[in-house]
Enzyme design. Structure first.
Site, PDB file in Angstrom:
ATOM      1  CG  HIS A  20      -0.369   0.455   2.540  1.00 34.31           C
ATOM      2  ND1 HIS A  20      -0.018  -0.505   3.519  1.00 34.31           N
ATOM      3  CD2 HIS A  20      -0.103   1.474   3.007  1.00 34.31           C
ATOM      4  CE1 HIS A  20       0.277   0.003   4.615  1.00 34.31           C
ATOM      5  NE2 HIS A  20       0.361   1.330   4.416  1.00 34.31           N
TER       6      HIS A  20
ATOM      7  CG  ASP B 232      -0.163  -3.887   2.588  1.00 33.98           C
ATOM      8  OD1 ASP B 232       0.521  -3.547   1.871  1.00 33.98           O
ATOM      9  OD2 ASP B 232      -0.370  -3.281   3.525  1.00 33.98           O
TER      10      ASP B 232
ATOM     11  N   GLY C  11       2.843   6.871   8.432  1.00 35.03           N
ATOM     12  CA  GLY C  11       4.421   6.975   8.182  1.00 35.03           C
ATOM     13  C   GLY C  11       5.423   5.905   8.562  1.00 35.03           C
TER      14      GLY C  11
ATOM     15  CB  SER D 275       2.752   2.229   6.199  1.00 34.45           C
ATOM     16  OG  SER D 275       1.432   2.773   6.685  1.00 34.45           O
ATOM     17  N   GLY D 276       4.964  -0.213   6.307  1.00 34.14           N
ATOM     18  CA  GLY D 276       6.012  -0.877   5.402  1.00 34.14           C
ATOM     19  C   GLY D 276       7.207  -0.993   6.322  1.00 34.14           C
TER      20      GLY D 276
END
Length: 271
Positions: free
Chosen positions: A74, A120, A213, A215-216
């Site tokens: 995402h 994801d 922020g 994320s990942g």
């Protein structure tokens, strides 16, 4: 000469084994997030896009080899270019030992479901390999199918917002997020059917969580030998805010995607 070069490369790689920081993190039990010890999570990267006309941090990620980064699907928008900054502590400061690489290729999971945040996960191939150093080393990856026990002490790291509507962090943050087992996380008053057995839930105390922020970025969990595995990729949290009781941060469970990751990387080796 080639043979000695190969041997030298191997020695450099083994000197910086996966998941073993030169500067180990200070593992406190602080309830909310805190500034990390500089370069104590040397696989943490800043994924930056040019969506605003200049490079800007959009997500976190984890270095897993000299030229591959693990992040969330995402985080990726096909309209923009991306680069990866490695070896960073402060995003606003020019730092010795940090490098930037363009994202040469980005592979998002072919079955990524935007609505349900399923699958994801994404892999980024860097434009050229990085040299491992005191500030840049890869994380270890768990074995296929490993499921963390309820309550396992793991740490989320990232430059995400310091609170739901607060400013993004400049200094890399860490926070202790104990794992919430799937049986608990999938209960109706927790994440219910949104939490699948290919996800890891962590936190949910209403105080500490990943935020926009982050994320990942990685869910870092320590092995008995002291090395660190990245067990999760920050995927989603509650739309009501970052720190909502019984709405733990949800991560893509890396151990469920080992075969996919190997397939992607092998394609580029053989291709």
């Amino acid at each position: 000469i080639m043979r000695s070069l190969v041997l030298l490369t191997f020695l450099v790689a083994s000197a910086y084994g996966c998941g073993l920081p030169t500067f180990p993190p200070v593992l406190s039990r602080v309830v909310a997030g805190e500034d990390v010890k500089p370069h104590s999570w040397p696989w943490q990267i800043s994924l930056q896009s040019d969506s605003s006309g200049r490079w800007r941090h959009v997500c976190g990620g984890s270095l897993i080899s000299s030229d591959w980064v693990l992040t969330a699907a995402h985080c990726i928008n096909d309209r923009y270019n991306y680069r990866v900054e490695l070896g960073k502590h402060s995003l606003k400061t020019s730092e010795e030992g940090s490098v930037a690489r363009r994202a040469a290729t980005i592979i998002t999971h072919e079955d990524y479901n935007t609505m349900l945040s399923r699958n994801d996960i994404a892999l980024i191939k860097l434009s050229s390999p990085v040299t491992f150093s005191d500030t840049i080393t890869p994380a270890c990856i768990p074995d296929l199918g490993v499921v963390l026990p309820h309550g396992a002490p793991c740490y989320v790291t990232g430059w995400g917002r310091l609170s739901t509507s607060g400013p993004p962090a400049d200094i890399l943050q860490q926070a202790l997020l104990p794992v919430v087992g799937h049986d608990t996380c999938s209960q109706p008053d927790w994440w219910s059917v949104l939490a699948t057995d290919k996800m890891v839930c962590a936190g949910g105390d209403g105080i500490t969580a990943g935020c926009n922020g982050d994320s990942g970025g990685p869910l870092n969990c320590q092995n008995p030998d002291g090395s660190w595995d990245v067990h999760g990729v920050v995927s989603f949290g509650s739309g009501q805010g970052c720190n909502v009781l019984q709405k733990p941060t949800v991560f893509t469970q890396v151990s469920s995607y080992i075969n996919w990751m190997n397939t992607v990387r092998n394609f580029f080796i053989l291709g």
